[in-house]
Write a protein that holds these residues in place. Structure first.
Motif, PDB file in Angstrom:
ATOM      1  N   GLU A 120       0.871  -1.176   0.000  1.00 33.37           N
ATOM      2  CA  GLU A 120       0.000   0.000   0.000  1.00 33.37           C
ATOM      3  C   GLU A 120       0.908   1.226   0.000  1.00 33.37           C
ATOM      4  OE1 GLU A 120      -3.427   0.268   0.167  1.00 33.37           O
ATOM      5  OE2 GLU A 120      -3.676  -1.873  -0.060  1.00 33.37           O
ATOM      6  N   ARG A 121       0.327   2.401  -0.002  1.00 31.59           N
ATOM      7  CA  ARG A 121       1.118   3.633  -0.061  1.00 31.59           C
ATOM      8  C   ARG A 121       2.064   3.766   1.126  1.00 31.59           C
ATOM      9  NH1 ARG A 121      -2.702   7.815  -0.812  1.00 31.59           N
ATOM     10  NH2 ARG A 121      -2.452   7.451  -3.011  1.00 31.59           N
ATOM     11  N   ALA A 122       1.589   3.453   2.319  1.00 31.82           N
ATOM     12  CA  ALA A 122       2.426   3.601   3.514  1.00 31.82           C
ATOM     13  C   ALA A 122       3.647   2.691   3.459  1.00 31.82           C
ATOM     14  CB  ALA A 122       1.605   3.291   4.761  1.00 31.82           C
ATOM     15  N   GLU A 123       3.446   1.462   2.998  1.00 35.02           N
ATOM     16  CA  GLU A 123       4.571   0.539   2.899  1.00 35.02           C
ATOM     17  C   GLU A 123       5.580   0.990   1.850  1.00 35.02           C
ATOM     18  OE1 GLU A 123       1.391  -0.604   2.830  1.00 35.02           O
ATOM     19  OE2 GLU A 123       1.244  -1.672   4.721  1.00 35.02           O
ATOM     20  N   ARG A 124       5.085   1.548   0.743  1.00 31.68           N
ATOM     21  CA  ARG A 124       5.992   2.045  -0.293  1.00 31.68           C
ATOM     22  C   ARG A 124       6.841   3.201   0.235  1.00 31.68           C
ATOM     23  NH1 ARG A 124       1.225   1.827  -3.615  1.00 31.68           N
ATOM     24  NH2 ARG A 124       1.202   4.087  -3.619  1.00 31.68           N
ATOM     25  N   LEU A 125       6.201   4.110   0.949  1.00 28.59           N
ATOM     26  CA  LEU A 125       6.945   5.241   1.516  1.00 28.59           C
ATOM     27  C   LEU A 125       7.941   4.785   2.573  1.00 28.59           C
ATOM     28  CD1 LEU A 125       4.133   7.925   1.797  1.00 28.59           C
ATOM     29  CD2 LEU A 125       6.064   7.885   0.219  1.00 28.59           C
ATOM     30  N   PHE A 126       7.544   3.815   3.389  1.00 29.18           N
ATOM     31  CA  PHE A 126       8.432   3.304   4.421  1.00 29.18           C
ATOM     32  C   PHE A 126       9.661   2.646   3.797  1.00 29.18           C
ATOM     33  CE2 PHE A 126       9.790  -0.101   7.327  1.00 29.18           C
ATOM     34  CZ  PHE A 126      10.143   0.686   8.421  1.00 29.18           C
ATOM     35  N   LEU A 127       9.461   1.852   2.768  1.00 27.96           N
ATOM     36  CA  LEU A 127      10.571   1.190   2.091  1.00 27.96           C
ATOM     37  C   LEU A 127      11.527   2.215   1.477  1.00 27.96           C
ATOM     38  CD1 LEU A 127      11.892  -1.443   1.168  1.00 27.96           C
ATOM     39  CD2 LEU A 127      10.408  -1.394  -0.819  1.00 27.96           C
ATOM     40  N   LEU A 128      10.978   3.247   0.870  1.00 24.56           N
ATOM     41  CA  LEU A 128      11.807   4.299   0.292  1.00 24.56           C
ATOM     42  C   LEU A 128      12.565   5.051   1.382  1.00 24.56           C
ATOM     43  CD1 LEU A 128      12.684   5.760  -2.257  1.00 24.56           C
ATOM     44  CD2 LEU A 128      10.706   7.260  -1.986  1.00 24.56           C
ATOM     45  N   PHE A 129      11.902   5.336   2.489  1.00 23.49           N
ATOM     46  CA  PHE A 129      12.539   6.030   3.608  1.00 23.49           C
ATOM     47  C   PHE A 129      13.712   5.218   4.162  1.00 23.49           C
ATOM     48  CE2 PHE A 129      12.847   6.724   8.223  1.00 23.49           C
ATOM     49  CZ  PHE A 129      13.225   8.060   8.220  1.00 23.49           C
ATOM     50  N   ILE A 130      13.501   3.918   4.339  1.00 20.99           N
ATOM     51  CA  ILE A 130      14.570   3.054   4.831  1.00 20.99           C
ATOM     52  C   ILE A 130      15.749   3.060   3.861  1.00 20.99           C
ATOM     53  CG2 ILE A 130      15.182   0.640   5.330  1.00 20.99           C
ATOM     54  CD1 ILE A 130      13.549   2.027   7.509  1.00 20.99           C
ATOM     55  N   GLY A 131      15.463   3.017   2.563  1.00 23.80           N
ATOM     56  CA  GLY A 131      16.528   3.077   1.562  1.00 23.80           C
ATOM     57  C   GLY A 131      17.307   4.373   1.625  1.00 23.80           C
ATOM     58  N   ILE A 132      16.605   5.481   1.848  1.00 17.57           N
ATOM     59  CA  ILE A 132      17.271   6.785   1.944  1.00 17.57           C
ATOM     60  C   ILE A 132      18.137   6.852   3.193  1.00 17.57           C
ATOM     61  CG2 ILE A 132      16.864   9.253   2.315  1.00 17.57           C
ATOM     62  CD1 ILE A 132      14.404   8.950   0.455  1.00 17.57           C
ATOM     63  N   VAL A 133      17.627   6.349   4.299  1.00 16.42           N
ATOM     64  CA  VAL A 133      18.395   6.365   5.544  1.00 16.42           C
ATOM     65  C   VAL A 133      19.675   5.537   5.397  1.00 16.42           C
ATOM     66  CG1 VAL A 133      18.399   5.578   7.948  1.00 16.42           C
ATOM     67  CG2 VAL A 133      16.433   6.827   7.056  1.00 16.42           C
ATOM     68  N   PHE A 134      19.547   4.329   4.855  1.00 19.72           N
ATOM     69  CA  PHE A 134      20.724   3.470   4.700  1.00 19.72           C
ATOM     70  C   PHE A 134      21.647   3.935   3.578  1.00 19.72           C
ATOM     71  CE2 PHE A 134      18.157   0.380   7.133  1.00 19.72           C
ATOM     72  CZ  PHE A 134      19.091   0.126   8.138  1.00 19.72           C
ATOM     73  N   ALA A 135      21.174   4.817   2.716  1.00 22.90           N
ATOM     74  CA  ALA A 135      22.027   5.346   1.649  1.00 22.90           C
ATOM     75  C   ALA A 135      23.144   6.211   2.214  1.00 22.90           C
ATOM     76  CB  ALA A 135      21.201   6.139   0.651  1.00 22.90           C
ATOM     77  N   SER A 136      22.965   6.697   3.444  1.00 19.02           N
ATOM     78  CA  SER A 136      24.044   7.466   4.059  1.00 19.02           C
ATOM     79  C   SER A 136      25.255   6.575   4.352  1.00 19.02           C
ATOM     80  CB  SER A 136      23.550   8.142   5.341  1.00 19.02           C
ATOM     81  OG  SER A 136      23.175   7.159   6.291  1.00 19.02           O
ATOM     82  N   VAL A 137      25.018   5.265   4.463  1.00 14.36           N
ATOM     83  CA  VAL A 137      26.106   4.305   4.668  1.00 14.36           C
ATOM     84  C   VAL A 137      26.714   3.924   3.320  1.00 14.36           C
ATOM     85  CG1 VAL A 137      26.698   2.013   5.545  1.00 14.36           C
ATOM     86  CG2 VAL A 137      24.994   3.401   6.741  1.00 14.36           C
ATOM     87  N   ALA A 138      25.849   3.500   2.411  1.00 17.34           N
ATOM     88  CA  ALA A 138      26.302   3.121   1.065  1.00 17.34           C
ATOM     89  C   ALA A 138      25.123   3.279   0.108  1.00 17.34           C
ATOM     90  CB  ALA A 138      26.812   1.689   1.043  1.00 17.34           C
TER      91      ALA A 138
ATOM     92  N   VAL B 188      24.356   1.717  -2.427  1.00 21.73           N
ATOM     93  CA  VAL B 188      23.795   0.461  -2.928  1.00 21.73           C
ATOM     94  C   VAL B 188      22.487   0.115  -2.197  1.00 21.73           C
ATOM     95  CG1 VAL B 188      25.078  -1.106  -1.404  1.00 21.73           C
ATOM     96  CG2 VAL B 188      24.388  -1.866  -3.664  1.00 21.73           C
ATOM     97  N   TYR B 189      22.342   0.561  -0.968  1.00 23.44           N
ATOM     98  CA  TYR B 189      21.115   0.294  -0.222  1.00 23.44           C
ATOM     99  C   TYR B 189      19.922   1.021  -0.835  1.00 23.44           C
ATOM    100  CZ  TYR B 189      24.042  -1.804   3.359  1.00 23.44           C
ATOM    101  OH  TYR B 189      24.930  -2.594   4.035  1.00 23.44           O
ATOM    102  N   LEU B 190      20.139   2.252  -1.262  1.00 25.43           N
ATOM    103  CA  LEU B 190      19.052   2.992  -1.911  1.00 25.43           C
ATOM    104  C   LEU B 190      18.705   2.351  -3.247  1.00 25.43           C
ATOM    105  CD1 LEU B 190      17.084   5.327  -1.986  1.00 25.43           C
ATOM    106  CD2 LEU B 190      18.901   6.755  -2.935  1.00 25.43           C
ATOM    107  N   THR B 191      19.700   1.951  -3.990  1.00 20.03           N
ATOM    108  CA  THR B 191      19.460   1.284  -5.267  1.00 20.03           C
ATOM    109  C   THR B 191      18.669  -0.002  -5.065  1.00 20.03           C
ATOM    110  OG1 THR B 191      21.532   2.175  -6.107  1.00 20.03           O
ATOM    111  CG2 THR B 191      20.566   0.335  -7.319  1.00 20.03           C
TER     112      THR B 191
END
Length: 72
Positions: A25-43, A45-48
């Motif tokens: 659903e929309r909330a899950e899509r946003l949550f997944l994107l948010f997690i990818g953005i947060v972990f992108a600060s490490v590498a 590849v996580y956002l990708t």
């Protein structure tokens, strides 16, 4: 596409009630994107990876909503 399928089915009066369901659903899509953005600060590849997973699961959701519309 996910939101479009839901809105188009309602607008064209293919279904009487609002289509709900699918893998993401929309909330899950946003949550997944948010997690990818947060972990992108490490590498980055996580956002990708998050975007690829998001694309695959969103398309599965579209197909599920189309099937729900056809069945009703």
């Amino acid at each position: 596409m996910t939101t479009y399928v839901k809105a188009a089915a309602k607008e064209k009066e293919l279904v009487e009630k609002e289509i709900k369901g699918g893998v993401l659903e929309r909330a899950e899509r946003l949550f997944l994107l948010f997690i990818g953005i947060v972990f992108a600060s490490v590498a980055t590849v996580y956002l990708t990876t998050a975007i690829v997973i998001l694309a695959i699961l969103s398309n599965i959701t579209v197909l599920q909503r189309i099937l729900i519309t056809i069945r009703e």
